[in-house]
Design an enzyme around this catalytic site. Structure first.
Site, PDB file in Angstrom:
ATOM      1  N   TYR A 138     -35.749  21.024 -11.287  1.00  0.00           N
ATOM      2  CA  TYR A 138     -37.030  20.562 -11.837  1.00  0.00           C
ATOM      3  C   TYR A 138     -37.954  21.703 -12.275  1.00  0.00           C
ATOM      4  O   TYR A 138     -39.017  21.440 -12.839  1.00  0.00           O
ATOM      5  CB  TYR A 138     -37.738  19.643 -10.839  1.00  0.00           C
ATOM      6  CG  TYR A 138     -37.198  18.228 -10.905  1.00  0.00           C
ATOM      7  CD1 TYR A 138     -37.306  17.478 -12.085  1.00  0.00           C
ATOM      8  CD2 TYR A 138     -36.551  17.656  -9.824  1.00  0.00           C
ATOM      9  CE1 TYR A 138     -36.793  16.188 -12.165  1.00  0.00           C
ATOM     10  CE2 TYR A 138     -36.024  16.366  -9.886  1.00  0.00           C
ATOM     11  CZ  TYR A 138     -36.157  15.641 -11.068  1.00  0.00           C
ATOM     12  OH  TYR A 138     -35.640  14.369 -11.154  1.00  0.00           O
ATOM     13  N   GLU A 223     -16.301   6.855   6.550  1.00  0.00           N
ATOM     14  CA  GLU A 223     -16.410   7.108   5.110  1.00  0.00           C
ATOM     15  C   GLU A 223     -17.670   6.492   4.504  1.00  0.00           C
ATOM     16  O   GLU A 223     -18.446   7.172   3.853  1.00  0.00           O
ATOM     17  CB  GLU A 223     -15.172   6.542   4.384  1.00  0.00           C
ATOM     18  CG  GLU A 223     -15.263   6.663   2.866  1.00  0.00           C
ATOM     19  CD  GLU A 223     -14.211   5.857   2.121  1.00  0.00           C
ATOM     20  OE1 GLU A 223     -14.354   5.723   0.896  1.00  0.00           O
ATOM     21  OE2 GLU A 223     -13.254   5.361   2.748  1.00  0.00           O
ATOM     22  N   ASP A 276     -11.314   3.893   4.044  1.00  0.00           N
ATOM     23  CA  ASP A 276     -10.579   2.796   3.419  1.00  0.00           C
ATOM     24  C   ASP A 276      -9.125   3.206   3.203  1.00  0.00           C
ATOM     25  O   ASP A 276      -8.834   4.391   2.981  1.00  0.00           O
ATOM     26  CB  ASP A 276     -11.187   2.444   2.056  1.00  0.00           C
ATOM     27  CG  ASP A 276     -12.519   1.707   2.172  1.00  0.00           C
ATOM     28  OD1 ASP A 276     -12.758   1.082   3.223  1.00  0.00           O
ATOM     29  OD2 ASP A 276     -13.299   1.754   1.203  1.00  0.00           O
TER      30      ASP A 276
END
Length: 395
Positions: A138, A223, A276
């Site tokens: 920024y 996760e 997963d």
């Protein structure tokens, strides 16, 4: 000061304790790890001297009427990556480099941006102040274009100067969360207790935390944030106390990886992953355990090869009779990712992982952890994880 025991009987942790003993024996056999783990942080004077040397090279080139250039190790080539089971993926000492030339239309802007960020780092180190990567972006968002440009340049500078990124006085904004049997003091003196109902944000300055205290028997890396929150709602940390849970909310940020590494270096407790049963989840687990190509130059500070895969294993899907209707077909991208992971150098020393990935490839199906809710809404916290931890169901 120990925490009051609230979890299972001591006999529940028997297999976990045996696993920890074997991890410690392996450490002793390998000569242990360097104190504090990983590469030594560079002092401020060393960082300033490294930047001054780079600028001196530019001045020398200009004095010779030559176009200055930055020489940076190539972080995107597997040729430059070496795999060691005790470290993970790390860069070879003599690797191929690429030049960021000041007289090339392709790289002149990148050259200028590196110079700009180098000057900002110099000021930060000199004044002993810190900035986030977002702060740097920024300062001139139009010039940089996007945050990824800034992130890549900071990694390139860290690699070029051979200085750990946190020695550059640039912090990453943390997205990870931590909960469970852990207390510590942050650099500003704030006392943090993670053993509360809601999770605590991973600190942005891992280097600065001190006085870590835990009696945890294990650390569980989760996760996804949704699964992490569900385990919190089910009081998993209390039922399995003493333990610690961490999530990087998907692919982990640098601070979450640094925290996991610090907890390993400090306590050497077993660390497990819950991801997963899909190629993306497996890759995330590999990042925690063996690191990534992009950050291989700092592998010694980030990887924890002792991490084990607790679940969800593709073999669990058949073993638990999870119906096909709750599974998801592998996409073309999934299959490409799976093929890519299977070719990684660390898979050769992980035959059980390979077998699990081959089960996934053969079935052409993947499953989210949420598929276990078919068995019961709290099956994950009440049955699946306790049984895996009690009987050693990790690979």
């Amino acid at each position: 000061m120990a925490f009051a025991p609230r979890g299972p009987e001591a006999s529940f942790f028997q297999v976990l304790d045996q696993h920890r003993a074997s991890l410690l024996a392996a450490l002793r056999k390998g000569g242990g790890e360097p104190a504090g783990g990983g590469t030594r942080l560079a002092t401020s004077s060393e960082v300033l001297a490294a930047i001054e040397n780079v600028i001196q090279d530019i001045i020398t080139s200009l004095a010779r009427n030559e176009a200055p250039a930055f020489t940076i190790d190539n972080r995107s080539s597997w040729e430059n990556i070496k795999f060691e089971d005790s470290v993970g993926l790390h860069m070879v000492s003599h690797c191929t480099t690429r030049k960021i030339k000041s007289d090339s239309p392709k790289s002149v802007k990148t050259f200028a941006l590196i110079l700009k960020i180098l000057s900002m780092i110099y000021k930060l180190v000199q004044s002993n102040t810190y900035a986030t990567k977002r702060d740097i972006y920024y300062t001139d968002s139009q010039l940089f274009g996007n945050q990824t440009v800034v992130d890549n340049i900071i990694n390139d500078i860290s690699c070029m100067l051979k200085v750990p990124r946190r020695s550059l006085h640039i912090l990453s904004t943390s997205k990870g969360l931590i909960a469970g049997d852990l207390r510590y003091i942050e650099e500003d003196g704030t006392k943090v207790n993670c053993a509360c109902a809601t999770a605590v944000a991973v600190p942005s300055n891992i280097q600065g935390i001190q006085n870590l205290i835990t009696d945890a028997k294990f650390l569980l890396i989760v996760e996804k944030d949704a699964t992490f929150q569900r385990l919190l709602d089910d009081s998993f940390c209390t039922k399995m106390s003493p333990c610690i849970m961490v999530t990087g909310k998907g692919a982990p940020d640098l601070n979450t990886r640094l925290l996991v590494k610090k907890l390993w270096d400090t306590f050497h407790i077993p660390i497990f992953t819950l991801v997963d049963a899909d190629p993306h989840g497996i890759e995330i687990m590999c990042i925690y355990k063996y690191g990534s190509m992009a950050m291989s130059f700092e592998a010694h500070n980030l990887t924890v090869p002792a991490i084990r895969w607790l679940g969800l294993l593709p073999s669990d899907i058949k073993r638990l009779n999870i119906p096909k209707g709750t599974l998801i077909p592998l996409t073309k991208q999934d299959q490409m990712k799976l093929d890519s992971v299977l070719k990684r150098p660390y898979i050769t020393c992980q035959p059980f992982w390979r077998k699990e990935m081959e089960i996934m490839a053969d079935s052409k199906m993947k499953a989210e952890i949420q598929a276990l809710t078919f068995l019961s809404s709290d099956y994950l916290s009440r049955v699946y994880l306790p049984n895996k931890l009690k009987f050693g169901g990790w690979i």
